[in-house]
Design a protein around this motif. Structure first.
Motif, PDB file in Angstrom:
ATOM      1  N   UNK A 180       0.831  -1.205   0.000  1.00 54.20           N
ATOM      2  CA  UNK A 180       0.000   0.000   0.000  1.00 54.20           C
ATOM      3  C   UNK A 180       0.868   1.258   0.000  1.00 54.20           C
ATOM      4  N   UNK A 181       0.207   2.384  -0.231  1.00 58.72           N
ATOM      5  CA  UNK A 181       0.867   3.679  -0.080  1.00 58.72           C
ATOM      6  C   UNK A 181      -0.135   4.667   0.524  1.00 58.72           C
ATOM      7  N   UNK A 182       0.392   5.597   1.301  1.00 60.59           N
ATOM      8  CA  UNK A 182      -0.450   6.675   1.828  1.00 60.59           C
ATOM      9  C   UNK A 182      -0.508   7.720   0.724  1.00 60.59           C
ATOM     10  N   UNK A 183      -1.618   7.752  -0.009  1.00 56.35           N
ATOM     11  CA  UNK A 183      -1.706   8.606  -1.205  1.00 56.35           C
ATOM     12  C   UNK A 183      -2.015  10.059  -0.875  1.00 56.35           C
ATOM     13  N   UNK A 184      -2.755  10.285   0.200  1.00 58.05           N
ATOM     14  CA  UNK A 184      -3.074  11.656   0.614  1.00 58.05           C
ATOM     15  C   UNK A 184      -2.861  11.807   2.117  1.00 58.05           C
ATOM     16  N   UNK A 185      -2.320  12.953   2.509  1.00 57.62           N
ATOM     17  CA  UNK A 185      -2.123  13.228   3.927  1.00 57.62           C
ATOM     18  C   UNK A 185      -2.118  14.733   4.148  1.00 57.62           C
ATOM     19  N   UNK A 186      -2.996  15.204   5.030  1.00 53.56           N
ATOM     20  CA  UNK A 186      -3.019  16.619   5.399  1.00 53.56           C
ATOM     21  C   UNK A 186      -2.955  16.736   6.915  1.00 53.56           C
ATOM     22  N   UNK A 187      -2.346  17.792   7.378  1.00 55.16           N
ATOM     23  CA  UNK A 187      -2.190  18.004   8.823  1.00 55.16           C
ATOM     24  C   UNK A 187      -2.320  19.499   9.092  1.00 55.16           C
ATOM     25  N   UNK A 188      -3.261  19.853   9.965  1.00 51.49           N
ATOM     26  CA  UNK A 188      -3.549  21.271  10.197  1.00 51.49           C
ATOM     27  C   UNK A 188      -3.852  21.528  11.668  1.00 51.49           C
ATOM     28  N   UNK A 189      -3.359  22.651  12.181  1.00 48.60           N
ATOM     29  CA  UNK A 189      -3.617  23.032  13.577  1.00 48.60           C
ATOM     30  C   UNK A 189      -5.081  23.454  13.742  1.00 48.60           C
ATOM     31  N   UNK A 190      -5.616  23.253  14.941  1.00 51.85           N
ATOM     32  CA  UNK A 190      -6.964  23.737  15.251  1.00 51.85           C
ATOM     33  C   UNK A 190      -6.871  25.196  15.685  1.00 51.85           C
ATOM     34  N   UNK A 191      -7.998  25.821  15.925  1.00 51.26           N
ATOM     35  CA  UNK A 191      -8.040  27.244  16.292  1.00 51.26           C
ATOM     36  C   UNK A 191      -7.265  27.516  17.579  1.00 51.26           C
ATOM     37  N   UNK A 192      -7.309  26.563  18.523  1.00 47.64           N
ATOM     38  CA  UNK A 192      -6.627  26.741  19.807  1.00 47.64           C
ATOM     39  C   UNK A 192      -5.118  26.520  19.707  1.00 47.64           C
TER      40      UNK A 192
END
Length: 294
Positions: free
Chosen positions: A183-195
Motif C-alpha cells: 500500500x501507499x499513503x496517497x493523501x495526507x493533510x495536517x492542520x492546527x486547530x483554532x486553539x
C-alpha cells in the motif's frame, strides 16, 4: 543519546502507544518533502528539504529540543539540523555522514557534545544562550544553507570507515533494488486547530502492489508526531482521520499496516492482563508539514 540508553528516556512517549498495543515494527527509511517550516524570530519561512533522517531519530531530537527550549529556538535548531542532513546526503548519498552533519549542528547550537552515533552524557545540559544564536542567519533559506555549509563540507570529507586497499574490480552497473510495499499513503493533510493545541490529520491509503495486498490487508494507519504514535482504523474507503494533542508539532508522518496477536508456545502473550499485539507495516511513510490554522 539518540541511539541507546539515552534514547529510552527521550522516546518514552513515542513508544508508549506501541508498548500498550505490542511491539511496533520500526523500518529505517528516508523521505523527501518539498518544504519544511522554520520559525525564525517571529517570522515563518519555507525551506526546501529533499532528504530526511530516520523517522524515530528525528522524533527523538524534536522532542529533546522542545522539552528544553522555547518553540522558536527549538524549531530554528531542528531546521538547521534537517538542512545539514539533507545537503550532506545530496553530496555523499551516505546516511552516516549526513547524521554526522546533523549531530554537529546540534552540538554547535546546544553546547552538548554529541558523537557520530548520537551519544552524549546523561549529565549534559543545553546551553540556552548558545541555543538562541540559532535564530541568527535564519531569516531566509539562503542564510540557513550558508550557516550550515561549513558543517556540511566537513562531514562530506569525513571518513566513516577505514577500508583496506584492494585490487580494483571491473564495475558492473547494478540498480539498487527498491522495496515494494502493498500500500501507499496517497493523501495526507495536517492542520492546527483554532486553539493551536491540537492537530487535525486526514489521509487516504491506496493499493500500490496488488499481489502483496492480497496477502495482507491494511486495516490501520499509524500517525506519528513528536508526541508519539496514534493508531487509527481505516474506514471502508481506506480513509482515516484523527485529532491529536500536539501543540508544538511541526511535522506529521503516516503509515498503513495491520495487527497480529503476539503468540508464544501456542498461547497469546499478555501484559498486565491485556493481550499484546505487533503492528506490521504495509507502506512506506508519508510526511507532511503541519499547516497553521486559517
Amino acid at each position: 543519546m539518540f541511539t541507546s540508553k539515552r534514547s529510552k528516556k527521550l522516546m518514552t512517549s513515542i513508544m508508549l502507544a506501541s508498548t500498550l498495543m505490542g511491539l511496533a515494527t520500526v523500518v529505517p527509511s528516508f523521505t523527501s518533502s518539498n518544504v519544511t517550516v522554520a520559525h525564525a524570530s517571529s517570522k515563518v519561512i519555507q525551506v526546501k528539504v529533499k532528504h530526511y533522517m530516520n523517522e524515530d531519530i528525528h522524533i527523538a531530537i524534536e522532542g529533546w529540543l522542545h522539552d528544553h527550549l522555547s518553540e522558536n529556538v527549538a524549531d530554528a535548531i531542528e531546521t538547521k539540523a534537517d538542512v545539514a542532513y539533507s545537503n550532506t546526503y545530496d553530496k555523499t548519498k551516505s546516511d552516516a555522514k549526513s547524521m554526522v552533519a546533523a549531530y554537529a549542528v546540534l552540538t554547535k547550537y546546544t553546547g552538548v557534545k554529541i558523537d557520530a552515533k548520537g551519544n552524549f552524557s546523561d549529565n549534559a545540559k543545553i546551553d540556552k544562550n548558545k541555543a538562541k544564536t540559532a535564530l541568527k542567519n535564519a531569516d531566509t533559506e539562503a542564510a540557513i544553507n550558508s550557516s550550515v555549509s561549513s558543517v556540511v563540507n566537513t562531514a562530506s570529507k569525513k571518513k566513516t570507515t577505514s577500508k583496506k586497499k584492494t585490487t580494483p574490480k571491473k564495475k558492473t552497473s547494478k540498480k539498487k533494488a527498491t522495496k515494494k510495499y502493498a500500500y501507499k499513503v496517497s493523501k495526507l493533510t495536517s492542520k492546527k486547530t483554532k486553539s493551536n493545541k491540537y492537530v487535525k490529520v486526514n489521509g487516504k491509503v491506496k493499493v500500490s502492489t496488488k499481489a502483496l495486498a492480497k496477502k495482507h490487508h491494511a486495516k490501520w494507519a499509524r500517525i506519528t508526531t513528536y508526541k508519539g504514535y496514534k493508531y487509527v482504523r481505516l474506514n471502508k474507503h481506506n480513509n482515516f482521520k484523527a485529532t491529536i494533542k500536539a501543540p508544538k508539532a511541526k511535522n506529521t508522518w503516516a503509515k498503513a499496516g495491520y495487527y497480529t496477536k503476539n503468540m508464544k508456545h501456542g498461547k497469546v502473550v499478555k501484559k498486565h492482563g491485556k493481550v499484546t499485539y505487533t503492528f506490521h507495516l504495509l507502506s512506506a511513510h508519508k510526511k507532511v508539514s503541519v499547516k497553521a490554522y486559517k
